[in-house]
Design an enzyme around this catalytic site. Structure first.
Site, PDB file in Angstrom:
ATOM      1  N   CYS A 262       0.837  -1.198   0.000  1.00 55.87           N
ATOM      2  CA  CYS A 262       0.000   0.000   0.000  1.00 55.87           C
ATOM      3  C   CYS A 262       0.872   1.249   0.000  1.00 55.87           C
ATOM      4  O   CYS A 262       1.789   1.372   0.822  1.00 55.87           O
ATOM      5  CB  CYS A 262      -0.911   0.012   1.218  1.00 55.87           C
TER       6      CYS A 262
ATOM      7  N   CYS B  97      -0.828   6.504   6.897  1.00 55.50           N
ATOM      8  CA  CYS B  97      -1.987   5.866   7.511  1.00 55.50           C
ATOM      9  C   CYS B  97      -1.578   5.015   8.705  1.00 55.50           C
ATOM     10  O   CYS B  97      -0.618   4.245   8.640  1.00 55.50           O
ATOM     11  CB  CYS B  97      -2.710   5.007   6.470  1.00 55.50           C
TER      12      CYS B  97
ATOM     13  N   CYS C 219      -2.506   0.048   9.346  1.00 54.44           N
ATOM     14  CA  CYS C 219      -1.754  -1.199   9.207  1.00 54.44           C
ATOM     15  C   CYS C 219      -0.375  -1.058   9.849  1.00 54.44           C
ATOM     16  O   CYS C 219       0.338  -0.087   9.595  1.00 54.44           O
ATOM     17  CB  CYS C 219      -1.602  -1.576   7.734  1.00 54.44           C
TER      18      CYS C 219
ATOM     19  N   CYS D 186      -7.596   1.188  -0.474  1.00 56.07           N
ATOM     20  CA  CYS D 186      -7.129   0.546   0.756  1.00 56.07           C
ATOM     21  C   CYS D 186      -6.965  -0.934   0.455  1.00 56.07           C
ATOM     22  O   CYS D 186      -7.928  -1.604   0.043  1.00 56.07           O
ATOM     23  CB  CYS D 186      -8.133   0.763   1.893  1.00 56.07           C
TER      24      CYS D 186
ATOM     25  N   GLN E 179     -18.104  -8.823  13.342  1.00 58.26           N
ATOM     26  CA  GLN E 179     -16.697  -9.058  13.027  1.00 58.26           C
ATOM     27  C   GLN E 179     -16.356  -8.493  11.649  1.00 58.26           C
ATOM     28  O   GLN E 179     -17.132  -8.623  10.704  1.00 58.26           O
ATOM     29  CB  GLN E 179     -16.388 -10.551  13.061  1.00 58.26           C
TER      30      GLN E 179
ATOM     31  N   TYR F 283     -21.560  -9.795  27.153  1.00 50.54           N
ATOM     32  CA  TYR F 283     -21.149  -8.909  26.059  1.00 50.54           C
ATOM     33  C   TYR F 283     -21.601  -9.557  24.738  1.00 50.54           C
ATOM     34  O   TYR F 283     -20.829  -9.686  23.794  1.00 50.54           O
ATOM     35  CB  TYR F 283     -19.638  -8.677  26.053  1.00 50.54           C
TER      36      TYR F 283
ATOM     37  N   GLU G  89     -25.984  -7.539  27.157  1.00 51.53           N
ATOM     38  CA  GLU G  89     -25.407  -6.628  26.169  1.00 51.53           C
ATOM     39  C   GLU G  89     -25.783  -5.201  26.544  1.00 51.53           C
ATOM     40  O   GLU G  89     -26.940  -4.911  26.848  1.00 51.53           O
ATOM     41  CB  GLU G  89     -25.927  -6.967  24.769  1.00 51.53           C
TER      42      GLU G  89
ATOM     43  N   ASP H 245     -17.284 -12.149  25.566  1.00 52.76           N
ATOM     44  CA  ASP H 245     -16.545 -11.498  24.476  1.00 52.76           C
ATOM     45  C   ASP H 245     -16.459 -10.006  24.807  1.00 52.76           C
ATOM     46  O   ASP H 245     -17.133  -9.188  24.188  1.00 52.76           O
ATOM     47  CB  ASP H 245     -17.272 -11.728  23.151  1.00 52.76           C
TER      48      ASP H 245
ATOM     49  N   CYS I  43     -10.087  -9.776  22.014  1.00 49.42           N
ATOM     50  CA  CYS I  43      -9.449  -9.049  20.917  1.00 49.42           C
ATOM     51  C   CYS I  43      -8.174  -8.349  21.368  1.00 49.42           C
ATOM     52  O   CYS I  43      -7.520  -7.694  20.553  1.00 49.42           O
ATOM     53  CB  CYS I  43     -10.417  -8.029  20.316  1.00 49.42           C
TER      54      CYS I  43
END
Length: 409
Positions: free
Chosen positions: A75, A83, A86, A160, A239, A268, A292, A338, A365
């Protein structure tokens, strides 16, 4: 006070990878967190942040001795000062996963005192063309782009490499009101949904997001996972990798292993992805309780799982709901959670452990938050039984983990 090193050029040998998309180097007794470098390289670093403490941050602007795992970034917007989306485009895809595995292992060792061999598994599709959900900012010139690393500056882009095909058509080739934001979603059917959020406005002396309006699509995204079709608000949580939801649902199915008539908690729970899996296992005689905090997600979840009467919904903060006798009157056999990036925290971990489920399936995550929570569970008699890690965010430093915890023998 120590003079700042900001904008100073220094030559360093790059050390180990660290959590957050950078590597660790040392210079004149100070730690330097270096982006755009790889372990073992010798590079010239421009210091970008320095508050005078024991560490500073910088970008590798020249590579003197490259790693054999270095590749040319695909990229043109990836690199120092560009940016910030990434972190690892300059590393081969295989090496990206090795770096992430090293980070997860290090966090478990440092925060949970566990020596655990980690392998980061790839998801189908390769390292490009995968991101189905993006939030973009609009710069002063009216062009959409992404923010630079640790900055509010907007880097305009005309493409992108990790965006799903077609997601940015009609977005990056036109002008928008400066300071506005754009939420782009490409759903499982290939439909693109685009919402424009106006520039911030000041209310009661505080800036708040401006009004939003749907510019393209229906605003309702259709996704496929766990053997079901899901209809949810396009700007809601799902996701971002097209293979992630189904992959995580399968791991939850394997490790939850609920039996008919049992009770499960889905904390969650979002729109109920994992609740759907649990409901199939416990059957009509069992129960699944979903917690939630997003009222909109609960509304979507109720509609999507209207055929599962064994699923009940609790809208609110997980910490508060777990203190409610109406929720905890039936102890769970299995708990799935989660949590957001900050993790569950000691209050939630303590409440789960107090209910003493036979299995806890933790979807994470952030490896640091996961390691902290595993350590907290250990204080209540739980041990890590299994762990899988997935490269659900190729080219970035992010990695998704699923952990199975059980009462220690």
């Amino acid at each position: 006070m120590t003079a700042t090193w900001k904008q100073r050029l220094i030559e360093v040998e790059v050390g180990a990878v660290a959590h957050g998309g950078h590597c660790v180097a040392r210079h004149e007794g100070r730690v330097v967190f270096v982006r755009h470098a790889l372990p073992g390289e010798r590079v010239v670093v421009r210091i970008t942040e320095d508050t005078g403490g024991s560490f500073c941050r910088g970008d590798a602007v020249e590579v003197l001795e490259p790693s054999p795992d270095r590749v040319e970034a695909p990229c043109p917007f990836a690199g120092p000062g560009l940016c910030g989306g990434c972190d690892w485009q300059h590393a081969s895809w295989q090496y990206q996963r090795e770096l992430k595995a090293a980070v997860v292992s290090e966090q478990l060792r440092r925060l949970a005192r566990l020596d655990w061999e980690v392998i980061v598994e790839d998801l189908p599709g390769g390292p490009e063309d995968w991101r189905t959900r993006m939030r973009m900012a609009v710069g002063p010139g009216g062009r959409a782009g992404f923010r630079a690393h640790r900055s509010h500056d907007v880097v305009p882009v005309d493409r992108c490499v990790i965006a799903a095909p077609g997601a940015l058509d009609g977005v990056v080739d036109r002008t928008w009101p400066p300071k506005s934001e754009l939420v782009v979603t490409r759903d499982a059917g290939g439909q693109v949904h685009l919402t424009e959020i106006g520039p911030p406005v000041v209310r009661r002396g505080r800036p708040v997001p401006g009004p939003s309006r749907l510019r393209e699509g229906s605003g309702t995204a259709t996704e496929l996972a766990a053997g079901r079709a899901w209809n949810l608000r396009a700007d809601g949580f799902w996701q971002v990798h097209p293979a992630a939801a189904d992959t995580f649902a399968q791991v939850v199915r394997d490790w939850a292993d609920c039996q008919p008539g049992e009770s499960a908690w889905d904390l969650y729970g979002g729109v109920g992805l994992f609740a759907a899996v649990l409901a199939e296992q416990v059957g009509e005689t069992g129960s699944v309780r979903v917690v939630e905090s997003s009222v909109r997600a609960v509304e979507d979840g109720r509609l999507n799982l209207s055929d599962k009467p064994q699923v009940s919904w609790y809208a609110g903060r997980t910490e508060a709901v777990l203190e409610s006798p109406d929720f905890t009157d039936r102890p769970p056999d299995v708990v799935v959670l989660d949590p957001p990036r900050k993790g569950a925290g000691k209050v939630v971990v303590t409440a789960i452990a107090r209910s003493w489920p036979a299995r806890v399936v933790y979807v994470a995550c952030d490896p640091a938050a996961l390691a902290r929570d595993i350590a907290a569970f250990a204080q209540h008699g739980y041990e890590l039984a299994q762990l899988r890690a997935f490269d659900a965010f190729p080219m970035t430093h992010h990695v998704e983990c699923v952990a199975l915890l059980r009462p220690a023998r």
